[in-house]
Design a protein around this motif. Sequence first.
Motif, PDB file in Angstrom:
ATOM      1  N   LYS A   1       0.858  -1.185   0.000  1.00 61.33           N
ATOM      2  CA  LYS A   1       0.000   0.000   0.000  1.00 61.33           C
ATOM      3  C   LYS A   1       0.890   1.229   0.000  1.00 61.33           C
ATOM      4  O   LYS A   1       1.564   1.517   0.989  1.00 61.33           O
ATOM      5  CB  LYS A   1      -0.915  -0.020   1.223  1.00 61.33           C
ATOM      6  N   PHE A   2       0.943   1.927  -1.120  1.00 59.28           N
ATOM      7  CA  PHE A   2       1.642   3.204  -1.239  1.00 59.28           C
ATOM      8  C   PHE A   2       0.611   4.303  -1.017  1.00 59.28           C
ATOM      9  O   PHE A   2      -0.142   4.647  -1.938  1.00 59.28           O
ATOM     10  CB  PHE A   2       2.276   3.358  -2.614  1.00 59.28           C
ATOM     11  N   GLY A   3       0.563   4.862   0.181  1.00 58.96           N
ATOM     12  CA  GLY A   3      -0.486   5.831   0.455  1.00 58.96           C
ATOM     13  C   GLY A   3      -1.839   5.172   0.317  1.00 58.96           C
ATOM     14  O   GLY A   3      -2.182   4.257   1.064  1.00 58.96           O
ATOM     15  N   GLU A   4      -2.629   5.602  -0.673  1.00 54.54           N
ATOM     16  CA  GLU A   4      -3.946   4.999  -0.913  1.00 54.54           C
ATOM     17  C   GLU A   4      -3.917   3.886  -1.943  1.00 54.54           C
ATOM     18  O   GLU A   4      -4.879   3.124  -2.056  1.00 54.54           O
ATOM     19  CB  GLU A   4      -4.930   6.076  -1.386  1.00 54.54           C
ATOM     20  N   ALA A   5      -2.851   3.769  -2.705  1.00 61.40           N
ATOM     21  CA  ALA A   5      -2.818   2.837  -3.837  1.00 61.40           C
ATOM     22  C   ALA A   5      -2.348   1.453  -3.405  1.00 61.40           C
ATOM     23  O   ALA A   5      -1.439   1.311  -2.590  1.00 61.40           O
ATOM     24  CB  ALA A   5      -1.905   3.376  -4.928  1.00 61.40           C
ATOM     25  N   ILE A   6      -2.975   0.421  -3.986  1.00 57.12           N
ATOM     26  CA  ILE A   6      -2.613  -0.971  -3.715  1.00 57.12           C
ATOM     27  C   ILE A   6      -1.917  -1.550  -4.937  1.00 57.12           C
ATOM     28  O   ILE A   6      -2.416  -1.442  -6.061  1.00 57.12           O
ATOM     29  CB  ILE A   6      -3.858  -1.822  -3.391  1.00 57.12           C
ATOM     30  N   LEU A   7      -0.762  -2.203  -4.723  1.00 58.24           N
ATOM     31  CA  LEU A   7      -0.043  -2.890  -5.782  1.00 58.24           C
ATOM     32  C   LEU A   7       0.201  -4.324  -5.334  1.00 58.24           C
ATOM     33  O   LEU A   7       0.535  -4.572  -4.172  1.00 58.24           O
ATOM     34  CB  LEU A   7       1.287  -2.207  -6.102  1.00 58.24           C
ATOM     35  N   VAL A   8       0.043  -5.285  -6.251  1.00 62.77           N
ATOM     36  CA  VAL A   8       0.147  -6.700  -5.901  1.00 62.77           C
ATOM     37  C   VAL A   8       1.071  -7.404  -6.891  1.00 62.77           C
ATOM     38  O   VAL A   8       0.996  -7.185  -8.102  1.00 62.77           O
ATOM     39  CB  VAL A   8      -1.237  -7.383  -5.897  1.00 62.77           C
ATOM     40  N   ASN A   9       1.946  -8.267  -6.344  1.00 61.06           N
ATOM     41  CA  ASN A   9       2.878  -9.063  -7.135  1.00 61.06           C
ATOM     42  C   ASN A   9       2.735 -10.520  -6.716  1.00 61.06           C
ATOM     43  O   ASN A   9       2.700 -10.818  -5.522  1.00 61.06           O
ATOM     44  CB  ASN A   9       4.311  -8.563  -6.907  1.00 61.06           C
ATOM     45  N   GLY A  10       2.636 -11.432  -7.670  1.00 60.54           N
ATOM     46  CA  GLY A  10       2.481 -12.852  -7.372  1.00 60.54           C
ATOM     47  C   GLY A  10       3.748 -13.655  -7.541  1.00 60.54           C
ATOM     48  O   GLY A  10       3.704 -14.890  -7.604  1.00 60.54           O
ATOM     49  N   ASN A  11       4.906 -12.980  -7.573  1.00 57.59           N
ATOM     50  CA  ASN A  11       6.188 -13.631  -7.799  1.00 57.59           C
ATOM     51  C   ASN A  11       7.163 -13.348  -6.665  1.00 57.59           C
ATOM     52  O   ASN A  11       8.359 -13.146  -6.894  1.00 57.59           O
ATOM     53  CB  ASN A  11       6.795 -13.175  -9.134  1.00 57.59           C
ATOM     54  N   GLY A  12       6.662 -13.338  -5.446  1.00 58.31           N
ATOM     55  CA  GLY A  12       7.534 -13.055  -4.306  1.00 58.31           C
ATOM     56  C   GLY A  12       8.146 -11.685  -4.343  1.00 58.31           C
ATOM     57  O   GLY A  12       9.248 -11.480  -3.808  1.00 58.31           O
ATOM     58  N   GLY A  13       7.447 -10.733  -4.941  1.00 57.47           N
ATOM     59  CA  GLY A  13       7.940  -9.367  -5.016  1.00 57.47           C
ATOM     60  C   GLY A  13       8.960  -9.120  -6.108  1.00 57.47           C
ATOM     61  O   GLY A  13       9.420  -7.987  -6.265  1.00 57.47           O
TER      62      GLY A  13
ATOM     63  N   GLY B   1      -6.166  -0.568  -7.523  1.00 54.63           N
ATOM     64  CA  GLY B   1      -7.114   0.420  -7.077  1.00 54.63           C
ATOM     65  C   GLY B   1      -6.666   1.230  -5.883  1.00 54.63           C
ATOM     66  O   GLY B   1      -5.553   1.089  -5.376  1.00 54.63           O
ATOM     67  N   GLN B   2      -7.567   2.088  -5.447  1.00 54.47           N
ATOM     68  CA  GLN B   2      -7.323   2.998  -4.334  1.00 54.47           C
ATOM     69  C   GLN B   2      -8.518   2.953  -3.380  1.00 54.47           C
ATOM     70  O   GLN B   2      -9.300   3.888  -3.305  1.00 54.47           O
ATOM     71  CB  GLN B   2      -7.128   4.421  -4.839  1.00 54.47           C
ATOM     72  N   PRO B   3      -8.694   1.866  -2.646  1.00 58.13           N
ATOM     73  CA  PRO B   3      -9.827   1.802  -1.724  1.00 58.13           C
ATOM     74  C   PRO B   3      -9.720   2.877  -0.659  1.00 58.13           C
ATOM     75  O   PRO B   3      -8.670   3.086  -0.074  1.00 58.13           O
ATOM     76  CB  PRO B   3      -9.713   0.401  -1.105  1.00 58.13           C
ATOM     77  N   GLY B   4     -10.803   3.562  -0.434  1.00 52.73           N
ATOM     78  CA  GLY B   4     -10.794   4.655   0.521  1.00 52.73           C
ATOM     79  C   GLY B   4     -11.204   5.933  -0.155  1.00 52.73           C
ATOM     80  O   GLY B   4     -12.044   5.951  -1.044  1.00 52.73           O
ATOM     81  N   ASN B   5     -10.584   7.013   0.219  1.00 52.23           N
ATOM     82  CA  ASN B   5     -10.946   8.329  -0.285  1.00 52.23           C
ATOM     83  C   ASN B   5      -9.682   9.069  -0.679  1.00 52.23           C
ATOM     84  O   ASN B   5      -9.149   9.838   0.115  1.00 52.23           O
ATOM     85  CB  ASN B   5     -11.726   9.103   0.784  1.00 52.23           C
TER      86      ASN B   5
ATOM     87  N   ARG C   1     -12.761  -4.345   1.513  1.00 51.27           N
ATOM     88  CA  ARG C   1     -12.479  -5.763   1.313  1.00 51.27           C
ATOM     89  C   ARG C   1     -12.642  -6.112  -0.161  1.00 51.27           C
ATOM     90  O   ARG C   1     -13.563  -5.629  -0.826  1.00 51.27           O
ATOM     91  CB  ARG C   1     -13.435  -6.615   2.152  1.00 51.27           C
ATOM     92  N   THR C   2     -11.748  -6.957  -0.658  1.00 49.66           N
ATOM     93  CA  THR C   2     -11.855  -7.490  -2.009  1.00 49.66           C
ATOM     94  C   THR C   2     -11.832  -9.007  -1.966  1.00 49.66           C
ATOM     95  O   THR C   2     -11.160  -9.586  -1.123  1.00 49.66           O
ATOM     96  CB  THR C   2     -10.704  -6.978  -2.914  1.00 49.66           C
ATOM     97  N   THR C   3     -12.570  -9.632  -2.856  1.00 49.54           N
ATOM     98  CA  THR C   3     -12.550 -11.097  -2.987  1.00 49.54           C
ATOM     99  C   THR C   3     -12.034 -11.522  -4.345  1.00 49.54           C
ATOM    100  O   THR C   3     -12.023 -12.710  -4.652  1.00 49.54           O
ATOM    101  CB  THR C   3     -13.951 -11.676  -2.765  1.00 49.54           C
ATOM    102  N   ASP C   4     -11.616 -10.549  -5.175  1.00 49.32           N
ATOM    103  CA  ASP C   4     -11.124 -10.881  -6.515  1.00 49.32           C
ATOM    104  C   ASP C   4      -9.738 -10.302  -6.753  1.00 49.32           C
ATOM    105  O   ASP C   4      -9.419  -9.870  -7.863  1.00 49.32           O
ATOM    106  CB  ASP C   4     -12.111 -10.405  -7.573  1.00 49.32           C
ATOM    107  N   GLY C   5      -8.916 -10.289  -5.714  1.00 50.69           N
ATOM    108  CA  GLY C   5      -7.544  -9.839  -5.856  1.00 50.69           C
ATOM    109  C   GLY C   5      -7.379  -8.357  -6.071  1.00 50.69           C
ATOM    110  O   GLY C   5      -6.333  -7.909  -6.555  1.00 50.69           O
ATOM    111  N   GLY C   6      -8.405  -7.573  -5.753  1.00 52.33           N
ATOM    112  CA  GLY C   6      -8.302  -6.134  -5.858  1.00 52.33           C
ATOM    113  C   GLY C   6      -8.909  -5.546  -7.100  1.00 52.33           C
ATOM    114  O   GLY C   6      -8.825  -4.328  -7.305  1.00 52.33           O
ATOM    115  N   VAL C   7      -9.533  -6.369  -7.926  1.00 48.56           N
ATOM    116  CA  VAL C   7     -10.226  -5.823  -9.114  1.00 48.56           C
ATOM    117  C   VAL C   7     -11.375  -4.937  -8.676  1.00 48.56           C
ATOM    118  O   VAL C   7     -11.607  -3.863  -9.208  1.00 48.56           O
ATOM    119  CB  VAL C   7     -10.719  -6.960 -10.024  1.00 48.56           C
ATOM    120  N   THR C   8     -12.139  -5.400  -7.677  1.00 49.61           N
ATOM    121  CA  THR C   8     -13.201  -4.587  -7.089  1.00 49.61           C
ATOM    122  C   THR C   8     -13.053  -4.615  -5.577  1.00 49.61           C
ATOM    123  O   THR C   8     -12.536  -5.588  -5.005  1.00 49.61           O
ATOM    124  CB  THR C   8     -14.588  -5.130  -7.479  1.00 49.61           C
ATOM    125  N   TRP C   9     -13.535  -3.561  -4.932  1.00 47.87           N
ATOM    126  CA  TRP C   9     -13.434  -3.429  -3.467  1.00 47.87           C
ATOM    127  C   TRP C   9     -14.806  -3.082  -2.914  1.00 47.87           C
ATOM    128  O   TRP C   9     -15.555  -2.329  -3.529  1.00 47.87           O
ATOM    129  CB  TRP C   9     -12.456  -2.328  -3.079  1.00 47.87           C
TER     130      TRP C   9
END
Length: 337
Positions: free
Chosen positions: A265-277, A292-296, A329-337
């Motif tokens: 989580k960079f500030g409001e933004a979420i980034l995801v990596n599936g290769n151990g970073g 995405g950017q869950p929140g405001n 909360r997301t159930t699809d890896g962050g596509v929707t929150w």
Amino acid sequence: NLCERCLGLDPKFDLPELDLVRPKKPWGGLYEILPCAPRCRYATWQSAGPTIWNESPTVDLAGCSVGLALELTGAASSNLYTASANGGIWRRSLPLGTGSGWTPLTDDQQSLVTTAVAVAPSNRDVVYYADGLGYIVRSDDRGRTWRRTSATTFLGVKRILIDHTNPMKVYVAAGGQGLYSSTNGGATWTQRLAGQVLDAAMDPGNPAILYAGQRSVGVHKSTNSGAAWQLVLPWPSGANTGGSSMIKIALGRLGTDPNRTVAVKFGEAILVNGNGGRPPGTPGGGPWNMRGQPGNPGAGNGYGDWCHCLAVDPFNNNVMLAGGQTLWRTTDGGVTW
């Protein structure tokens, strides 16, 4: 009230944190607990404490909780510890119920300000916490007695990590000093990474693999207990941080390092990596996907560094929690929150 005090905020603002503290009124020179009509958006959320366990009615005195630590030793019974902003360390057995059932453990310590707490995965008797004077304090009997590990002090401890197999091997992420490690239970410390380290994480399958978030620089990864580092995600990597420079790191528990889910989580933004970073262009690397950017965004969601949070479900990498003043909360890896 306590939330306003520990946050240092103007009480004229109607903050969501205050909904978790039951209102009080002067009565007989003391305080009388009034019935709480929940004003949270979701009334199914209830305060779990801590409260004074031996008072009737129970009394909220711990202030805001800034850290949680769960025993993960596979014992039949388990305990949850919380570090409160200005009320010390508290413990209660699981499962959680109402706010009562908590025991304060550090009332006789010099500082009741606490910023982080951790329980050794290999020995649940060993507990570490960081206090408001900057000391790392240790218990070898589940909080009955405490001692400072050394005379070394740290500025703004954000996280304490303990090696999965060795309770004497400890890491401290200090927002004002960097990442430090100790191999002798905190008696001596070695700086492993300089700068403002805002969060750190340890791979659940290999304690030599560490991640550290450095303000305005990005996320680093080490595969040798912090002896060397690789910048795997530079700041801000095209992310709209919403004006915040806070970094949070969360790891999935499924698989192994080559396919470990790493969320940042960079500030409001979420980034995801599936290769151990591992970023693209490196052996076994893969993309960091914006989620995405869950929140405001841009509205100070999180009060600077105060209440940012990020977690990956240990049983499903697609389920994540993220937020600041609001929880998403997301159930699809962050596509929707």
